[in-house]
Design a protein around this motif. Structure first.
Motif, PDB file in Angstrom:
ATOM      1  N   MET A  77       0.823  -1.202   0.000  1.00  0.00           N
ATOM      2  CA  MET A  77       0.000   0.000   0.000  1.00  0.00           C
ATOM      3  C   MET A  77       0.859   1.254   0.000  1.00  0.00           C
ATOM      4  O   MET A  77       0.619   2.189  -0.754  1.00  0.00           O
ATOM      5  CB  MET A  77      -0.923  -0.047   1.227  1.00  0.00           C
ATOM      6  CG  MET A  77      -1.786   1.149   1.413  1.00  0.00           C
ATOM      7  SD  MET A  77      -1.163   2.084   2.816  1.00  0.00           S
ATOM      8  CE  MET A  77      -1.690   3.709   2.377  1.00  0.00           C
ATOM      9  N   LEU A  78       1.905   1.266   0.834  1.00  0.00           N
ATOM     10  CA  LEU A  78       2.739   2.463   0.893  1.00  0.00           C
ATOM     11  C   LEU A  78       3.585   2.611  -0.371  1.00  0.00           C
ATOM     12  O   LEU A  78       3.813   3.720  -0.844  1.00  0.00           O
ATOM     13  CB  LEU A  78       3.621   2.421   2.146  1.00  0.00           C
ATOM     14  CG  LEU A  78       2.829   2.721   3.423  1.00  0.00           C
ATOM     15  CD1 LEU A  78       3.634   2.383   4.656  1.00  0.00           C
ATOM     16  CD2 LEU A  78       2.423   4.184   3.446  1.00  0.00           C
ATOM     17  N   ALA A  79       4.032   1.474  -0.927  1.00  0.00           N
ATOM     18  CA  ALA A  79       4.762   1.552  -2.191  1.00  0.00           C
ATOM     19  C   ALA A  79       3.867   2.123  -3.275  1.00  0.00           C
ATOM     20  O   ALA A  79       4.267   2.998  -4.056  1.00  0.00           O
ATOM     21  CB  ALA A  79       5.264   0.162  -2.586  1.00  0.00           C
ATOM     22  N   ALA A 138       7.878   6.375   1.818  1.00  0.00           N
ATOM     23  CA  ALA A 138       6.545   6.690   1.316  1.00  0.00           C
ATOM     24  C   ALA A 138       5.811   7.628   2.267  1.00  0.00           C
ATOM     25  O   ALA A 138       5.205   8.618   1.837  1.00  0.00           O
ATOM     26  CB  ALA A 138       5.749   5.401   1.111  1.00  0.00           C
ATOM     27  N   VAL A 139       5.893   7.338   3.542  1.00  0.00           N
ATOM     28  CA  VAL A 139       5.207   8.190   4.513  1.00  0.00           C
ATOM     29  C   VAL A 139       5.793   9.601   4.479  1.00  0.00           C
ATOM     30  O   VAL A 139       5.062  10.598   4.435  1.00  0.00           O
ATOM     31  CB  VAL A 139       5.329   7.585   5.932  1.00  0.00           C
ATOM     32  CG1 VAL A 139       4.831   8.570   6.972  1.00  0.00           C
ATOM     33  CG2 VAL A 139       4.552   6.282   6.013  1.00  0.00           C
ATOM     34  N   ALA A 146       3.789  12.948   3.403  1.00  0.00           N
ATOM     35  CA  ALA A 146       3.665  14.047   4.358  1.00  0.00           C
ATOM     36  C   ALA A 146       4.302  15.313   3.800  1.00  0.00           C
ATOM     37  O   ALA A 146       3.726  16.406   3.876  1.00  0.00           O
ATOM     38  CB  ALA A 146       4.318  13.655   5.680  1.00  0.00           C
ATOM     39  N   GLY A 147       5.489  15.156   3.188  1.00  0.00           N
ATOM     40  CA  GLY A 147       6.182  16.311   2.619  1.00  0.00           C
ATOM     41  C   GLY A 147       5.350  16.972   1.532  1.00  0.00           C
ATOM     42  O   GLY A 147       5.223  18.204   1.479  1.00  0.00           O
ATOM     43  N   ALA A 163       7.966  10.658  -9.234  1.00  0.00           N
ATOM     44  CA  ALA A 163       7.993   9.375  -9.945  1.00  0.00           C
ATOM     45  C   ALA A 163       9.408   8.812  -9.933  1.00  0.00           C
ATOM     46  O   ALA A 163       9.617   7.614  -9.716  1.00  0.00           O
ATOM     47  CB  ALA A 163       7.505   9.557 -11.376  1.00  0.00           C
ATOM     48  N   GLY A 164      10.405   9.680 -10.156  1.00  0.00           N
ATOM     49  CA  GLY A 164      11.792   9.247 -10.153  1.00  0.00           C
ATOM     50  C   GLY A 164      12.206   8.707  -8.800  1.00  0.00           C
ATOM     51  O   GLY A 164      12.871   7.673  -8.697  1.00  0.00           O
ATOM     52  N   LEU A 165      11.779   9.401  -7.743  1.00  0.00           N
ATOM     53  CA  LEU A 165      12.088   8.943  -6.387  1.00  0.00           C
ATOM     54  C   LEU A 165      11.492   7.556  -6.161  1.00  0.00           C
ATOM     55  O   LEU A 165      12.165   6.634  -5.669  1.00  0.00           O
ATOM     56  CB  LEU A 165      11.514   9.940  -5.367  1.00  0.00           C
ATOM     57  CG  LEU A 165      11.644   9.525  -3.901  1.00  0.00           C
ATOM     58  CD1 LEU A 165      13.086   9.614  -3.448  1.00  0.00           C
ATOM     59  CD2 LEU A 165      10.767  10.367  -2.994  1.00  0.00           C
TER      60      LEU A 165
END
Lengths: 286, 332
Positions: A15-17, A145-146, A150-151, A197-199
């Protein structure tokens, strides 16, 4: 018990991915009204940036820092050359980015070959969580991911830059009349989406087979998450990715991976049909 | 739609040229051209849906694939009780995808219908589902598909003849393409076609005029799906085998590219788009290798940005039907 915990961990990991991959997409979709079909290939380029950096002896962590920068620059170029011309033709943005996705994927095949590349796992250890062994790197992905979510939320809803970006989106002529540089905001938002997307691609690279098809596999679930959740808010995205990834993990732990995909895609279509504005009821009329 | 001065003359010339192809082209190329012509029919069906009704479908190969599988199952005699004739096969290849499209359209468009972009993404997901389901359904051959699909046949019982010579096959396929072109063009120029274009240009206004927009969209999807399925059925008789590749995302993408490059609003332009891209591909893909798809992708992006009506659309556009071209309608 241990089995249930493992499924729960896998589900939250997936889910986080998925959330990480979807972030860049939902920014372009929800805020700029651009359906970026090339998002999967930007993700792909992020992963190949890691391959490239490691080939020249750089460390994974350097690659992780460079990939979003590189994709930001690529995003700027794409925006300037292609996207800027089709903003006012909504459906054509789908076609143009679809064409870009074909071209980018093919460029990767030409540069790196069609076969899978190996990326070293920088954190190969496992850690014990309530009696279950779990890979550290998966936890790292979840943390990234979190942080990224958040950022992004803080950037768009708590800073003056985010306020300007949302002003341009809400009412372009008005924002322009007030002296805001709308072109600059378009460029920066698009580049930011591409950088995310790159990250995502760079972070996911060590756990995936890095091959030219890896982007497509994420594109459809990411889009379905957005549509299921609703495009208006980041909360909707969170809900959408949770449902898609959760359902996917649960079904695939009972039946097979392939059944899971079919079932989840079909369920998502039903939800989208019943809630055309998404479950959170997006604010935008289209 | 503004018409080019010579649209009609060019249209006639294109069909005459296609009919004259066997005079100059080698037999091997002709058999290739027959296959590509089936793709051309497929492209026309998408042009009808997308160019006339404004529905961008990312899963059009679903209908082509259902038609292809239906044709293969029937002509191989795998479905008991329906016979194995070419005509039955083609009929099923047209009606079954048409029915699938009718049901899908009813589900998707009734009531508060999905907007254009959502429709595109949902059809993309549907194509992915269809591809995965087809490769795991053993009744229809699974991942390997169905081999040895018979060619076109006529006659009954012991007198049944297989049509194998490239030139007669080509004329049958070209005749079918002409018939489908005529049918779609007639629909496009009928009052129904005008209503479809009204839906395309302004859905809200059309519904305020009292048209049930969802009915028109569903009808357009069903007609287009039927023609796409017919093209799929025709295609497998020449290609000889059917596999999940015919039903999934890659072929859906290809047909979009042909249609967009040719011209989505003009049937013949889309048809020629398919013919041109596939012909060039068969000549150049060997020499260019991976660069061919890169070039095609870049060309596609360029045409979307610079020529939204396609490279041939303007050239081959026909003038409006006479009932609409009348000088000043007195009106009520």
């Amino acid at each position: 018990m241990a089995q249930a915990l493992l499924v729960a961990l896998d589900a939250s990991n997936f889910m986080l991915a998925l959330l990480l991959v979807t972030l860049g997409l939902v920014i372009l979709f929800g805020l700029m009204n651009v359906i970026n079909m090339a998002h999967g290939e930007m993700f792909l380029l992020g992963a190949y940036a890691v391959v490239l950096v490691q080939r020249y002896g750089g460390s994974f962590w350097l690659a992780l820092a460079l990939a979003p920068l590189a994709l930001g620059v690529i995003g700027l170029v794409i925006e300037e050359v292609v996207i800027r011309h089709v903003y006012h033709r909504f459906i054509d943005t789908i076609l143009a980015t679809w064409g870009l996705s074909i071209s980018l994927k093919q460029a990767v095949i030409i540069a790196f070959g069609p076969t899978a590349q190996q990326v070293h796992n920088p954190l190969p250890q496992t850690v014990e969580i309530l009696g279950t062994l779990y890979p550290v790197y998966r936890l790292f992905i979840m943390a990234v991911a979190v942080l990224a979510a958040a950022g992004t939320f803080l950037l768009f809803y708590q800073t003056s830059l985010g306020l300007v970006a949302r002003a341009v989106i809400a009412n372009r002529p008005m924002a322009g009349s007030l002296g805001l540089n709308t072109r600059r905001m378009d460029r920066m938002t698009f580049a930011f989406g591409a950088a995310l997307a790159g990250l995502a691609g760079a972070v996911m690279a060590p756990l995936m087979s890095v091959d030219p098809q890896m982007g497509v596999g994420f594109l459809i679930p990411a889009f379905l998450s957005i549509l299921v959740g609703g495009t208006g808010t980041l909360l909707g995205t969170l809900l959408g990715t949770t449902l898609i990834a959760g359902a996917g993990t649960v079904v695939s732990s009972i039946w097979s991976q392939i059944t899971a995909q079919i079932v989840v895609f079909a369920l998502a279509i039903v939800v989208i049909r019943l809630f055309p504005q998404g479950l959170t009821g997006g604010s935008q009329e289209r | 739609m503004k018409s080019a001065p010579a649209g009609f003359e060019l249209t006639v010339a294109v069909w005459l040229l296609l009919a004259a192809c066997p005079l100059t082209v080698s037999e091997w190329r002709i058999s290739q051209l027959s296959q590509i012509t089936s793709y051309g029919i497929f492209a026309m069906s998408l042009a009808f849906l997308w160019g006339q009704t404004g529905l961008l479908c990312f899963g059009h190969a679903i209908f082509f694939g259902v038609g292809a599988y239906a044709m293969a199952l029937i002509t191989k005699g795998l479905l008991p009780g329906v016979g194995d004739s070419t005509v039955t096969g083609l009929l099923a290849a047209t009606l079954l995808p048409g029915l699938v499209a009718l049901i899908a359209g009813t589900l998707v468009f009734r009531g508060r219908s999905l907007s254009g972009a959502y429709f595109a993404i949902v059809t993309l997901a549907a194509a992915a589902i269809a591809e995965r389901a087809a490769s795991h359904w053993s009744l229809i051959g699974g991942f390997n598909g169905l081999l040895d699909v018979p060619p076109l046949r006529y006659g009954v019982g012991a007198n049944r003849v297989e049509l194998l010579a490239p030139v007669p096959v080509y004329y049958v396929v070209l005749g079918a393409a002409g018939a489908m072109y005529g049918l779609l063009l007639w629909l496009e120029r009928s009052p129904l076609g005008t209503a479809l274009r009204a839906v395309r240009d302004n859905e809200q206004r059309t519904s305020y005029f009292g048209f049930d927009v969802s009915v028109y969209k569903t009808l357009s999807l069903a007609l287009s799906g039927g023609v796409a399925g017919f093209a799929g059925g025709l295609f497998v008789t020449q290609f000889g085998f059917v596999s999940p590749a015919l039903i999934g995302v890659p072929l859906s993408t290809e047909v979009l590219i042909w249609t967009a490059l040719g011209g989505r609003e003009v049937l013949l332009a889309a048809f020629l788009g398919a013919l041109a891209v596939r012909s060039v591909e068969s000549v150049l893909s060997e020499a260019l290798g991976y660069y061919w798809l890169l070039a095609l992708g870049v060309l596609f992006v360029a045409s979307v940005v610079i020529f939204p009506r396609g490279l041939l659309g303007r050239l081959l556009a026909l003038s409006l039907p006479r009932r609409m071209a009348a000088p000043a309608d007195p009106g009520p």
